[in-house]
Scaffold this motif. Structure first.
Motif, PDB file in Angstrom:
ATOM      1  N   ASP A  24      21.920   3.407  31.364  1.00  0.00           N
ATOM      2  CA  ASP A  24      22.811   4.201  30.507  1.00  0.00           C
ATOM      3  C   ASP A  24      24.280   4.005  30.896  1.00  0.00           C
ATOM      4  N   LYS A  82      25.434   0.639  29.635  1.00  0.00           N
ATOM      5  CA  LYS A  82      25.719   0.682  28.203  1.00  0.00           C
ATOM      6  C   LYS A  82      27.059   1.365  27.960  1.00  0.00           C
ATOM      7  N   ALA A 121      26.106  -3.905  25.964  1.00  0.00           N
ATOM      8  CA  ALA A 121      25.258  -3.432  24.866  1.00  0.00           C
ATOM      9  C   ALA A 121      23.770  -3.567  25.170  1.00  0.00           C
ATOM     10  N   TYR A 150      17.522  -0.902  25.101  1.00  0.00           N
ATOM     11  CA  TYR A 150      18.389  -1.550  26.094  1.00  0.00           C
ATOM     12  C   TYR A 150      18.531  -3.056  25.876  1.00  0.00           C
TER      13      TYR A 150
END
Length: 445
Positions: A204, A207, A212, A267
């Motif tokens: 997380d 990201k 991305a 993910y």
């Protein structure tokens, strides 16, 4: 090797024997049998007493291996060093891609034109023992003084088929977690994640820092190795130890595959072809990948800023898929006492010198070597620390072929969304069980 177009082929051909070379390995399981160690050895067992050295006439050993990649130069150097120290023994090496290796070796031995000594993956020993291509090496292990305590219980026991030992482990190699140290630092991830919570948190953060697709889930190689790792982490077993049935459709298996399928699209891309996740990591397009420790030298050559750690414990207990390269002696060599003795000297020497093999990115199997300062300084040192958590497939003849026809397809179908995890595993396990029962009947007939 830095050519990304060839990288997938390298990864596959080096480890196709573990899964995905169904056609090649199918030839191995098409015949053979044996009720005892004596019969499995083709009616003969090694007879020459191992003396620790070779004092006979000059002899040439045919030595086969499948080290066609970056590990090849390390093996070539070890062979050259052996011959310098043992001038009476010439080693004629034949390096063959693994998929071709397992197809060609048994027939070559039968014709008397195969290896006298060689290396094969641990999960191929039972098949070749059942086919009577290789002979027991219990006497060698005893003469060298090797016992289970010199290795780990799982890798030592996995080399036994029908109460006889057929392999002397050279190394162990497992999945590991590679991560881009620059991207992790940028995202504020201070250390390698160790469990599901810290792994999710790290992805997380990555990201959030602009990456991305920080973790791509492949639908083929090494997806089934990831699945096996998570299955073991959840307390499951993929196959019955006696080779009677597939058991990976348990709740532990469903939970493992459900976790993998849930990562798709969240993910990384939704359709990641074989090896694409590794190429993406190598090119900096993804931050974390799970792959074999055999990729270490390739990443170093590509100057990727990376570190290696154990894969996170997503389930309840630490576990990771592993395999092992084992030395074996063929029926062909057992018919010549000079070659037999020379082969034993060769295996003993290579086992003792396996710290050099660590340079190929592997973990030496022998405890005394594995715990040396030389190995402790390697990139794979974090994997060495958790060797007791490595899991191996049971010694069941024909199992790699069966896995390629069933388990690998189930994992791919679930990740691609073609089937729900529970349905995919149930169908594959039913098919695998039928194939295993047929093999069991054939080999025990």
């Amino acid at each position: 090797m830095t050519d990304t177009s060839a990288l997938g082929a390298l990864s596959r051909r080096r480890f196709l024997a573990i899964g995905g070379a169904a056609a090649a390995v199918a030839g191995l399981s098409a015949c053979g049998g044996g009720k005892s160690a004596q019969e499995a050895a083709g009616g003969s067992q090694p007879s020459a007493t191992f003396t620790g050295g070779y004092n006979g006439p000059a002899v040439t050993l045919s030595y086969w291996n499948g080290f066609t990649g970056g590990d090849g130069p390390f093996m070539k150097q070890m062979v050259a060093d052996f011959m310098k120290e043992n001038p009476k023994i010439k080693v004629s090496a034949n390096t063959v891609e693994w998929a071709q290796y397992y197809q060609r070796m048994p027939a070559a031995v039968t014709a008397g034109k195969g290896p006298d000594v060689g290396v094969m993956h641990l999960d191929q020993l039972a098949t070749n023992a059942a086919r009577k291509a290789i002979v027991p090496v219990d006497d060698l292990a005893k003469a060298i003084g090797l016992t289970q305590e010199d290795f780990t219980p799982e890798v030592w026991q996995a080399g036994i088929y029908q109460d006889a030992r057929y392999g002397i482990p050279l190394d162990v190699h497992s999945l590991g977690m590679y991560y881009n140290t620059d991207q992790m630092k940028k995202a504020g991830v201070a250390s390698a994640p160790t469990d599901e919570a810290s792994f999710t948190a790290a992805l997380d953060k990555l990201k959030g820092a602009g990456q991305a697709g920080p973790f791509w889930m492949p639908n083929r190689w090494p997806a089934h190795l990831m699945f096996l790792s998570l299955l073991w982490q959840n307390g499951g077993e993929p196959f019955a130890a006696d080779g009677s049935k597939a058991t990976y459709d348990s709740q532990a298996g469903v939970d493992a595959l459900t976790w993998m399928a849930a990562a798709v699209g969240k993910y990384g891309p939704s359709n990641v072809a074989q090896d694409s996740q590794y190429v993406a990591f190598k090119n900096g397009k993804t931050s974390v990948t799970w792959d074999g420790i055999w990729q270490i030298n390739d990443l170093k050559a590509a100057k990727v800023p990376f570190a290696l750690s154990q894969i996170p414990t997503i389930g309840q207990t630490k576990a990771v898929w592993a395999n092992s390269h084992n030395f074996y002696i063929t029926r062909q060599a057992s018919q010549d006492d000079n070659k037999l003795q020379a082969a034993k000297v060769f295996i003993d020497w290579m086992s003792k010198k396996s710290a050099e093999w660590a340079g190929a990115g592997m973990v030496p199997a022998r405890k005394s070597v594995r715990e040396s300062a030389q190995v402790g300084k390697t990139t794979q040192a974090p994997i060495v620390e958790e060797i007791a958590q490595m899991k191996f497939l049971p010694p069941v003849p024909g199992l790699p072929d069966i896995s390629g026809q069933t388990l690998e397809i189930a994992v791919a179908d679930a990740i691609l969304g073609k089937q729900k995890p529970d349905a995919a595993l149930k169908d594959a396990a039913a098919k695998a069980t039928k194939l295993m029962q047929a093999n069991k009947k054939k080999y025990e007939a």
